[in-house]
Each structure stands twice: as structure tokens, then as C-alpha cells.
Scaffold this motif. Structure first.
Motif, PDB file in Angstrom:
ATOM      1  N   LEU A  81       0.951  -1.073  -0.026  1.00  0.00           N
ATOM      2  CA  LEU A  81      -0.051  -0.194  -0.078  1.00  0.00           C
ATOM      3  C   LEU A  81       1.064   1.359   0.082  1.00  0.00           C
ATOM      4  CD1 LEU A  81      -2.660  -1.174   2.475  1.00  0.00           C
ATOM      5  CD2 LEU A  81      -2.926  -1.205   0.285  1.00  0.00           C
ATOM      6  N   ASP A  82       0.679   2.163  -0.987  1.00  0.00           N
ATOM      7  CA  ASP A  82       1.583   3.255  -1.008  1.00  0.00           C
ATOM      8  C   ASP A  82       0.705   4.500  -0.205  1.00  0.00           C
ATOM      9  OD1 ASP A  82       3.154   5.295  -2.005  1.00  0.00           O
ATOM     10  OD2 ASP A  82       3.096   5.122  -4.042  1.00  0.00           O
ATOM     11  N   LEU A  83       1.401   5.012   0.797  1.00  0.00           N
ATOM     12  CA  LEU A  83       0.811   6.237   1.584  1.00  0.00           C
ATOM     13  C   LEU A  83       1.230   7.419   0.602  1.00  0.00           C
ATOM     14  CD1 LEU A  83       0.371   3.967   3.459  1.00  0.00           C
ATOM     15  CD2 LEU A  83       0.865   5.437   5.360  1.00  0.00           C
ATOM     16  N   ARG A  84       2.208   7.550  -0.201  1.00  0.00           N
ATOM     17  CA  ARG A  84       2.393   8.590  -0.977  1.00  0.00           C
ATOM     18  C   ARG A  84       2.690   9.801  -0.186  1.00  0.00           C
ATOM     19  NH1 ARG A  84      -2.782   8.344  -4.661  1.00  0.00           N
ATOM     20  NH2 ARG A  84      -2.460   6.238  -5.614  1.00  0.00           N
ATOM     21  N   HIS A  85       3.409   9.664   0.982  1.00  0.00           N
ATOM     22  CA  HIS A  85       4.002  10.389   1.889  1.00  0.00           C
ATOM     23  C   HIS A  85       2.938  11.061   2.673  1.00  0.00           C
ATOM     24  CE1 HIS A  85       8.079   9.714   0.330  1.00  0.00           C
ATOM     25  NE2 HIS A  85       7.750  10.262  -1.046  1.00  0.00           N
ATOM     26  N   GLY A  86       1.738  10.470   2.805  1.00  0.00           N
ATOM     27  CA  GLY A  86       0.681  11.018   3.551  1.00  0.00           C
ATOM     28  C   GLY A  86      -0.579  11.656   2.582  1.00  0.00           C
ATOM     29  N   SER A  87      -0.281  11.433   1.267  1.00  0.00           N
ATOM     30  CA  SER A  87      -1.200  12.215   0.458  1.00  0.00           C
ATOM     31  C   SER A  87      -2.111  11.369  -0.059  1.00  0.00           C
ATOM     32  CB  SER A  87      -0.395  13.034  -0.647  1.00  0.00           C
ATOM     33  OG  SER A  87       0.006  11.855  -1.630  1.00  0.00           O
ATOM     34  N   ARG A  88      -2.026  10.103   0.324  1.00  0.00           N
ATOM     35  CA  ARG A  88      -2.899   8.966  -0.222  1.00  0.00           C
ATOM     36  C   ARG A  88      -4.407   9.142   0.507  1.00  0.00           C
ATOM     37  NH1 ARG A  88      -2.639   3.548  -1.995  1.00  0.00           N
ATOM     38  NH2 ARG A  88      -4.497   3.065  -3.067  1.00  0.00           N
ATOM     39  N   ALA A  89      -5.593   9.082  -0.283  1.00  0.00           N
ATOM     40  CA  ALA A  89      -6.948   9.288   0.156  1.00  0.00           C
ATOM     41  C   ALA A  89      -7.235   7.857   0.959  1.00  0.00           C
ATOM     42  CB  ALA A  89      -7.810   9.194  -0.910  1.00  0.00           C
ATOM     43  N   PHE A  90      -7.618   8.216   2.331  1.00  0.00           N
ATOM     44  CA  PHE A  90      -7.796   7.089   3.212  1.00  0.00           C
ATOM     45  C   PHE A  90      -8.897   6.013   2.586  1.00  0.00           C
ATOM     46  CE2 PHE A  90     -10.251   5.257   6.920  1.00  0.00           C
ATOM     47  CZ  PHE A  90      -9.277   4.814   7.607  1.00  0.00           C
ATOM     48  N   GLY A  91      -9.815   6.407   2.201  1.00  0.00           N
ATOM     49  CA  GLY A  91     -10.947   5.444   1.599  1.00  0.00           C
ATOM     50  C   GLY A  91     -10.357   4.714   0.298  1.00  0.00           C
ATOM     51  N   GLU A  92      -9.672   5.063  -0.301  1.00  0.00           N
ATOM     52  CA  GLU A  92      -9.001   4.362  -1.320  1.00  0.00           C
ATOM     53  C   GLU A  92      -7.834   3.462  -1.014  1.00  0.00           C
ATOM     54  OE1 GLU A  92      -5.403   5.644  -4.638  1.00  0.00           O
ATOM     55  OE2 GLU A  92      -7.187   7.230  -4.325  1.00  0.00           O
ATOM     56  N   MET A  93      -7.343   3.841   0.073  1.00  0.00           N
ATOM     57  CA  MET A  93      -6.169   2.700   0.781  1.00  0.00           C
ATOM     58  C   MET A  93      -7.033   1.596   1.439  1.00  0.00           C
ATOM     59  SD  MET A  93      -3.646   3.544   3.645  1.00  0.00           S
ATOM     60  CE  MET A  93      -4.961   3.386   4.473  1.00  0.00           C
ATOM     61  N   VAL A  94      -7.967   2.009   2.202  1.00  0.00           N
ATOM     62  CA  VAL A  94      -8.417   0.946   2.652  1.00  0.00           C
ATOM     63  C   VAL A  94      -9.358   0.069   1.936  1.00  0.00           C
ATOM     64  CG1 VAL A  94     -10.615   0.292   4.261  1.00  0.00           C
ATOM     65  CG2 VAL A  94      -8.855   2.353   4.803  1.00  0.00           C
ATOM     66  N   SER A  95      -9.821   0.863   0.851  1.00  0.00           N
ATOM     67  CA  SER A  95     -10.568  -0.456  -0.392  1.00  0.00           C
ATOM     68  C   SER A  95      -9.445  -1.239  -0.831  1.00  0.00           C
ATOM     69  CB  SER A  95     -10.978   0.573  -1.356  1.00  0.00           C
ATOM     70  OG  SER A  95     -11.438  -0.243  -2.473  1.00  0.00           O
ATOM     71  N   ASP A  96      -7.998  -0.756  -1.296  1.00  0.00           N
ATOM     72  CA  ASP A  96      -7.097  -1.634  -1.858  1.00  0.00           C
ATOM     73  C   ASP A  96      -6.815  -2.806  -0.701  1.00  0.00           C
ATOM     74  OD1 ASP A  96      -6.979  -0.404  -4.101  1.00  0.00           O
ATOM     75  OD2 ASP A  96      -4.998   0.553  -3.717  1.00  0.00           O
ATOM     76  N   ALA A  97      -6.699  -2.370   0.643  1.00  0.00           N
ATOM     77  CA  ALA A  97      -6.356  -3.101   1.673  1.00  0.00           C
ATOM     78  C   ALA A  97      -7.217  -4.577   1.479  1.00  0.00           C
ATOM     79  CB  ALA A  97      -6.440  -2.703   3.109  1.00  0.00           C
TER      80      ALA A  97
END
Length: 249
Positions: A81-97
Motif C-alpha cells: 500500500l503506497d501512502l504517498r508520503h501522507g497524500s493518499r486518500a484514506f478510503g482509497e487505501m482501505v479499499s485496496d487493503a
């Protein structure tokens, strides 16, 4: 939060120096690399599955097969999961998880490009707590900072990547004083461009700096191309034999 243990594995075995594989190329491009991860006796702590800068848009049968073989061999599989130094949208990341869990049955997550500043810590804690919940509290979480973060991050995940870069920097690097309060299994070092003749020195640096999980490779940094960590080190057999049996013993 889970710790560096797996079913049938003693804590002592996990505390020895071992490998964390930050993500080989796609199994069709790197079949030898993926096969080597299931070799009995390989001191492997975990391997990262990165299908297409994350889980991809649909299940990949080749990655599904590779992940299944790793799980059957007792290897901990982490979704990238790429956090992009904090710029990644929370919902997008949780969906990928959730996709990683549903499609590939991962055991945890590698949070690449994780922020390092104190100001970002509350949001990373929120992310970590959510990922723990996705895996019912059994997620193995690795924060891919690449450098020493604010000390509070150490209580947020199982492991922190406190160095990721070339051997020319690593051999002269300094460890942050606060890391002495934690055991070696808390820290990960990923180093590329390590010559075969300097393997012993590199392992001494890792031990002196208190890292329990490493990945050393002689591959160089190819700017604008694939990561040097995506292929097998030229001295793989040698470094495996030097470190000795780990989680597969």
C-alpha cells in the motif's frame, strides 16, 4: 497488534537476522525469484506482493498462485500500500487493503512511502488501526519510511524500515539513539548496490544498528526503471547460507 511470529515458529527463530523482501517483479517476469522464497530453510520474515502499484483492478491468477505457494510454505505475505508520503486518500487505501485480503489472503501490509514527521503520526495511527481491524487484529504491519521517523511511529506498527537506499550511504549511516529502546525485530534495512566483497561488512552494520530484518542486493539503482529490489541478488545462495535457517527451519 501482531508480532514477528508465525504458526509453528518460535520467537527465538524470528529474532535472528532474516530477510524481508520488499517486492519482486510480477511472477511472469521473475519466476525464479518467487520460487526461491519457498525454498526450505530460507531465513525469510516476510515478502511483499505488489500486483500493480497495489492489488490491481481485478484478481491476477499468477499473483494468486504465487501468494498461495508462499502461504503454503509458511511465509508471511504483505500487501503493498503506497501512502504517498501522507497524500493518499484514506478510503482509497482501505479499499485496496480489502482487495488484497479478499483476493490474495494477505497476512498484513507494507505501507510504502510512509510519512516520518510528528504531525503525520495521528493519521498513520488511524491507518494502522484500520488495517488491523481489516485483518481482525492479526495484521503484520511494516511502515516503509526509508529513514528514521519521529520515535512515536515505533508504537504504531510491528516494524519500521529505517533505511532504504544505496550501500554507499548505508556503510556510513548512523542509527538514531531512540532505536536502542527497541529489539532488533522492530527495524528493517533495505540496501542495494552491496558488492559481494562487502557482504560481511553490511551485515555487521545491520547488527550494530540493531536491525533484525534485511534485504541486501548487488543490483544497482536504475533511475526511472524498475526497483533494484525486484530481482534476485547475484549472491542469493551465499547470503542465505551466511544467515542460516530462519522461519522455515
Amino acid at each position: 497488534m501482531s508480532h514477528l511470529t508465525t504458526a509453528g515458529t518460535s520467537t527465538g527463530a524470528m529474532q535472528r537476522l532474516g530477510f524481508g523482501v520488499p517486492g519482486y517483479a510480477h511472477p511472469l517476469l521473475a519466476p525464479v525469484e518467487w520460487a526461491e522464497l519457498t525454498r526450505p530453510g530460507t531465513p525469510l520474515h516476510w515478502a511483499v506482493l505488489n500486483v500493480a502499484e497495489g492489488p490491481g483492478s481485478r484478481p491476477d491468477p499468477h499473483c494468486l498462485e504465487a501468494a498461495g505457494k508462499l502461504r503454503n510454505a509458511g511465509v508471511t505475505v504483505l500487501g503493498h500500500l503506497d501512502l504517498r508520503h501522507g497524500s493518499r486518500a484514506f478510503g482509497e487505501m482501505v479499499s485496496d487493503a480489502h482487495r488484497f485480503l479478499d483476493w490474495y489472503k494477505v497476512d498484513g501490509f507494507y505501507l510504502d512511502r510512509c510519512p516520518t514527521d510528528r504531525a503525520d503520526l495521528p493519521e498513520v495511527r488511524r491507518v494502522a488501526a484500520t488495517l488491523e481491524a481489516v485483518l481482525d487484529g492479526e495484521a503484520h504491519l511494516v511502515l516503509g519510511h526509508g529513514t528514521h521517523p519521529y520515535p512515536g511511529y515505533a508504537e504504531t506498527a510491528d516494524q519500521l524500515v529505517t533505511f532504504s537506499g544505496p550501500w554507499t550511504d548505508y556503510r556510513w549511516s548512523q542509527v538514531a539513539e531512540w532505536t536502542a529502546a527497541y529489539p532488533p525485530e522492530k527495524f528493517v534495512h533495505l540496501v542495494h548496490g552491496v558488492p559481494r566483497s562487502h557482504l560481511d561488512e553490511a551485515m555487521r552494520v545491520a547488527r550494530w544498528q540493531g536491525a533484525g530484518t534485511i534485504f541486501f542486493t548487488d543490483r544497482g539503482d536504475r533511475t526511472g526503471q524498475n526497483s533494484p529490489f525486484q530481482t534476485l541478488p547475484g549472491y542469493w545462495d551465499e547470503i542465505v547460507s551466511r544467515i542460516g535457517p530462519g522461519v522455515s527451519e
